[in-house]
Design an enzyme around this catalytic site. Structure first.
Site, PDB file in Angstrom:
ATOM      1  N   LYS A  58       0.790  -1.228   0.000  1.00  0.00           N
ATOM      2  CA  LYS A  58       0.000   0.000   0.000  1.00  0.00           C
ATOM      3  C   LYS A  58       0.825   1.283   0.000  1.00  0.00           C
ATOM      4  O   LYS A  58       0.280   2.358  -0.208  1.00  0.00           O
ATOM      5  CB  LYS A  58      -0.989   0.013   1.175  1.00  0.00           C
ATOM      6  CG  LYS A  58      -2.018  -1.088   1.152  1.00  0.00           C
ATOM      7  CD  LYS A  58      -2.851  -1.209  -0.127  1.00  0.00           C
ATOM      8  CE  LYS A  58      -3.702  -0.031  -0.455  1.00  0.00           C
ATOM      9  NZ  LYS A  58      -4.889  -0.390  -1.289  1.00  0.00           N
TER      10      LYS A  58
HETATM   11  N1  PMP Z   1      -3.034  -7.547   1.282  1.00  0.00           N
HETATM   12  C1  PMP Z   1      -2.950  -6.675   2.308  1.00  0.00           C
HETATM   13  C2  PMP Z   1      -2.295  -7.120   3.577  1.00  0.00           C
HETATM   14  C3  PMP Z   1      -3.489  -5.380   2.169  1.00  0.00           C
HETATM   15  O1  PMP Z   1      -3.413  -4.518   3.193  1.00  0.00           O
HETATM   16  C4  PMP Z   1      -4.118  -5.018   0.963  1.00  0.00           C
HETATM   17  C5  PMP Z   1      -4.687  -3.639   0.828  1.00  0.00           C
HETATM   18  N2  PMP Z   1      -6.068  -3.520   1.099  1.00  0.00           N
HETATM   19  C6  PMP Z   1      -4.206  -5.977  -0.066  1.00  0.00           C
HETATM   20  C7  PMP Z   1      -3.630  -7.223   0.129  1.00  0.00           C
HETATM   21  C8  PMP Z   1      -4.973  -5.732  -1.347  1.00  0.00           C
HETATM   22  O2  PMP Z   1      -4.511  -4.684  -2.143  1.00  0.00           O
HETATM   23  P1  PMP Z   1      -5.490  -3.797  -3.001  1.00  0.00           P
HETATM   24  O3  PMP Z   1      -6.151  -2.810  -2.064  1.00  0.00           O
HETATM   25  O4  PMP Z   1      -4.590  -3.130  -3.983  1.00  0.00           O
HETATM   26  O5  PMP Z   1      -6.527  -4.650  -3.667  1.00  0.00           O
END
Ligand code: PMP
Length: 335
Positions: free
Chosen positions: A47
């Site tokens: 993130k």
């Molecule tokens: N894994 C973790 C630990 C996250 O914090 C996030 C962010 N929400 C994601 C996966 C998924 O990423 P995205 O928001 O880009 O779909």
């Protein structure tokens, strides 16, 4: 072995993460499975990229001015990324989160200098929900912007412009498939769009945890959730702006147990300590690899995302009591 990077600016430490060949998953799939080491970002998660792009976009649009404030409703990695980037750019950070979140998360955000606003947990339709509260707070605060990670497409742009080209270059343009789970959907949509711009034949697969509605959406067109998951940061019930037009070719649904098995194996056999979304992604990548190998394809290469560090989950995933309380298998070395 390549030479370590030298950067003149701490924000340039975001991205350019290593890509690593995962031995156990490759053996299980019968092809190469590569992991993008997003835990190597300064905030220890994928993130950081979204935080940097969202803040730069707000600056470029003239919305965020020197001394301004970034407001977001999140309890997790996005808040950590925003707090770090905002510190480096001279902004204040306000994070709105439900008051039932772990103490670790609250302590981490406070440690980074973010102002925490705690609200009671409630359903999304309730105007008091932390996401709506954060939007209102941004509107009411002089010089503040709302990061709005779910529907602000600067989030997926981070992955179109950085994560996808990095993976393409790191694999010398030889990649057959990519998969990961969706929280906001920024990573899967952005990497998907970015990789397809290099080669539209690269297969993009959504890996969905239980309790999320996207597997069913891409399989049948209906948003419908089944089961539950304890995985943090993933599991989406709607088509966010970041997910609109995501080039999803196929989809897998992965249980927490299957994800935890890879978390355990990657830790014990390969020395990587990861969160559960990474384990679920790796399980999905093994499925995608097997699918392409079964079609008779040779020298298949699949990439996925290792989203964040396991050190963020010491009181949950790596805690025997917590695992037992959730009805999940306890890692043998903790039992
Ligand atoms: N894994 C973790 C630990 C996250 O914090 C996030 C962010 N929400 C994601 C996966 C998924 O990423 P995205 O928001 O880009 O779909």
């Amino acid at each position: 072995m390549t030479m370590a990077l030298v950067q003149n600016n701490t924000l340039d430490l975001i991205g350019n993460t290593p890509l690593v060949l995962l031995k156990g998953p490759s053996e299980a799939a019968g092809c190469e499975i590569w992991g993008k080491c997003e835990f190597a970002n300064p905030g220890a998660s994928v993130k950081d990229r979204a935080a940097l792009w969202i803040i730069r976009d707000a600056e470029a649009r003239g919305e965020l001015k020197p001394g301004g404030t970034v407001v977001e409703g999140t309890a997790g990695n996005t808040g950590i990324g925003i707090a770090l980037v905002a510190n480096a750019r001279g902004y204040k950070t306000v994070i709105v989160m439900p008051d039932n979140q772990s103490k670790e998360k609250m302590d981490t955000l406070r440690a980074l200098g973010a102002e925490l606003v705690l609200v009671p947990p409630t359903k999304f339709a309730d105007p008091a929900h932390f996401v709506h509260t954060s939007r209102r707070l941004a509107e009411e605060t002089e010089g503040a912007v709302w990061a709005n990670q779910f529907d602000n497409v600067a989030n997926r742009k981070a992955h179109i412009e950085s994560t996808a080209p990095e993976i393409w270059q790191q694999l010398d343009g030889r990649i057959d498939g990519f998969t990961c789970a969706a929280g906001t959907g920024g990573t899967i949509a952005g990497v998907g769009l970015g990789l397809k711009a290099f080669d539209e034949n690269i297969r993009i697969a959504l890996t969905d945890p239980h309790g999320a509605a996207l597997y069913s959406y891409y399989a049948t067109g209906e948003l419908k959730a089944e089961g539950t998951s304890v995985a943090e940061g993933i599991g989406q019930g709607r088509i966010t702006a970041n997910l609109e037009g995501a080039p999803i070719d196929t989809q897998f649904r992965i249980s927490d147990e299957a994800g935890l098995e890879w978390v355990a194996r990657l830790l014990r056999e390969e020395g990587l300590c990861l969160g559960l979304s990474s384990g679920i992604n790796v399980a999905g990548a093994v499925e995608l690899g097997k699918q392409m190998v079964a079609e008779g394809r040779k020298d298949v290469r699949v990439a996925t995302i290792l989203c964040d560090t396991g050190f963020r989950y010491l009181s949950t995933l790596y805690n025997a009591e917590w695992l037992r309380a959730k009805g999940l298998p306890v890692f043998p070395w903790l039992a």
